[in-house]
Design a protein around this motif. Sequence first.
Motif, PDB file in Angstrom:
ATOM      1  N   ASP A  14       0.854  -1.230   0.095  1.00  0.00           N
ATOM      2  CA  ASP A  14       0.075  -0.026  -0.136  1.00  0.00           C
ATOM      3  C   ASP A  14       0.692   1.301  -0.140  1.00  0.00           C
ATOM      4  O   ASP A  14       1.992   1.322   0.776  1.00  0.00           O
ATOM      5  CB  ASP A  14      -0.930   0.213   1.316  1.00  0.00           C
ATOM      6  N   LEU A  15       0.632   2.210  -1.077  1.00  0.00           N
ATOM      7  CA  LEU A  15       1.235   3.465  -0.879  1.00  0.00           C
ATOM      8  C   LEU A  15      -0.155   4.644  -0.939  1.00  0.00           C
ATOM      9  O   LEU A  15      -0.317   5.083  -1.994  1.00  0.00           O
ATOM     10  CB  LEU A  15       1.878   3.613  -2.229  1.00  0.00           C
ATOM     11  N   PRO A  16      -0.379   4.944   0.363  1.00  0.00           N
ATOM     12  CA  PRO A  16      -1.448   5.885   0.493  1.00  0.00           C
ATOM     13  C   PRO A  16      -0.855   7.456  -0.144  1.00  0.00           C
ATOM     14  O   PRO A  16       0.495   7.342  -0.097  1.00  0.00           O
ATOM     15  CB  PRO A  16      -1.575   6.034   1.839  1.00  0.00           C
ATOM     16  N   ALA A  22       6.839   6.379  -1.948  1.00  0.00           N
ATOM     17  CA  ALA A  22       6.267   5.870  -3.193  1.00  0.00           C
ATOM     18  C   ALA A  22       7.246   6.748  -4.310  1.00  0.00           C
ATOM     19  O   ALA A  22       7.566   7.662  -4.132  1.00  0.00           O
ATOM     20  CB  ALA A  22       5.110   6.478  -3.144  1.00  0.00           C
ATOM     21  N   MET A  23       7.515   5.831  -5.163  1.00  0.00           N
ATOM     22  CA  MET A  23       8.497   6.392  -6.101  1.00  0.00           C
ATOM     23  C   MET A  23       7.708   6.272  -7.660  1.00  0.00           C
ATOM     24  O   MET A  23       6.870   5.263  -7.736  1.00  0.00           O
ATOM     25  CB  MET A  23       9.771   5.518  -6.289  1.00  0.00           C
ATOM     26  N   THR A  30       4.178   3.107 -10.490  1.00  0.00           N
ATOM     27  CA  THR A  30       4.178   3.419  -9.142  1.00  0.00           C
ATOM     28  C   THR A  30       5.001   2.195  -8.423  1.00  0.00           C
ATOM     29  O   THR A  30       4.571   0.995  -8.594  1.00  0.00           O
ATOM     30  CB  THR A  30       3.073   3.896  -8.642  1.00  0.00           C
ATOM     31  N   PHE A  31       6.127   2.409  -7.823  1.00  0.00           N
ATOM     32  CA  PHE A  31       6.867   1.405  -6.786  1.00  0.00           C
ATOM     33  C   PHE A  31       7.081   2.071  -5.488  1.00  0.00           C
ATOM     34  O   PHE A  31       7.250   3.067  -5.153  1.00  0.00           O
ATOM     35  CB  PHE A  31       8.258   1.042  -7.577  1.00  0.00           C
ATOM     36  N   CYS A  32       7.183   1.107  -4.505  1.00  0.00           N
ATOM     37  CA  CYS A  32       7.864   1.378  -3.281  1.00  0.00           C
ATOM     38  C   CYS A  32       9.206   1.617  -3.293  1.00  0.00           C
ATOM     39  O   CYS A  32      10.004   1.171  -4.290  1.00  0.00           O
ATOM     40  CB  CYS A  32       7.292   0.607  -2.069  1.00  0.00           C
ATOM     41  N   ARG A  54       7.493  10.717  -5.236  1.00  0.00           N
ATOM     42  CA  ARG A  54       6.328  10.890  -5.771  1.00  0.00           C
ATOM     43  C   ARG A  54       6.006  12.361  -4.654  1.00  0.00           C
ATOM     44  O   ARG A  54       6.194  12.072  -3.477  1.00  0.00           O
ATOM     45  CB  ARG A  54       5.128   9.667  -5.391  1.00  0.00           C
ATOM     46  N   PRO A  55       5.597  13.236  -5.232  1.00  0.00           N
ATOM     47  CA  PRO A  55       4.973  14.391  -4.458  1.00  0.00           C
ATOM     48  C   PRO A  55       3.852  14.001  -3.864  1.00  0.00           C
ATOM     49  O   PRO A  55       3.129  13.329  -4.178  1.00  0.00           O
ATOM     50  CB  PRO A  55       4.782  15.588  -5.490  1.00  0.00           C
TER      51      PRO A  55
END
Length: 82
Positions: A14-16, A22-23, A30-32, A54-55
């Motif tokens: 999960d990447l909230p 988050a990249m 999107t990747f962790c 990621r911003p």
Amino acid sequence: MLQLRPNCECCDRDLPPEARDAMICTFECTFCADCSETRFKGACPNCGGELVRRPIRPADKLKKYPPSQDRIRKPHPECAAA
């Protein structure tokens, strides 16, 4: 507007929207951070572009511009163990 995808497409973590690990690449793959660094050495496995942090969308903007709910997974060879 960034989609703010909800997960790592490799390990499905999960990447909230507020995730600082988050990249993304320029195509918003999107990747962790862990998969980005250990599996892909900072390069997107889809396009070869650079993976960058990621911003974070300001919390007061999330209601008007909500993050994506679509979880994306791709069968990259590096992700088989994830």
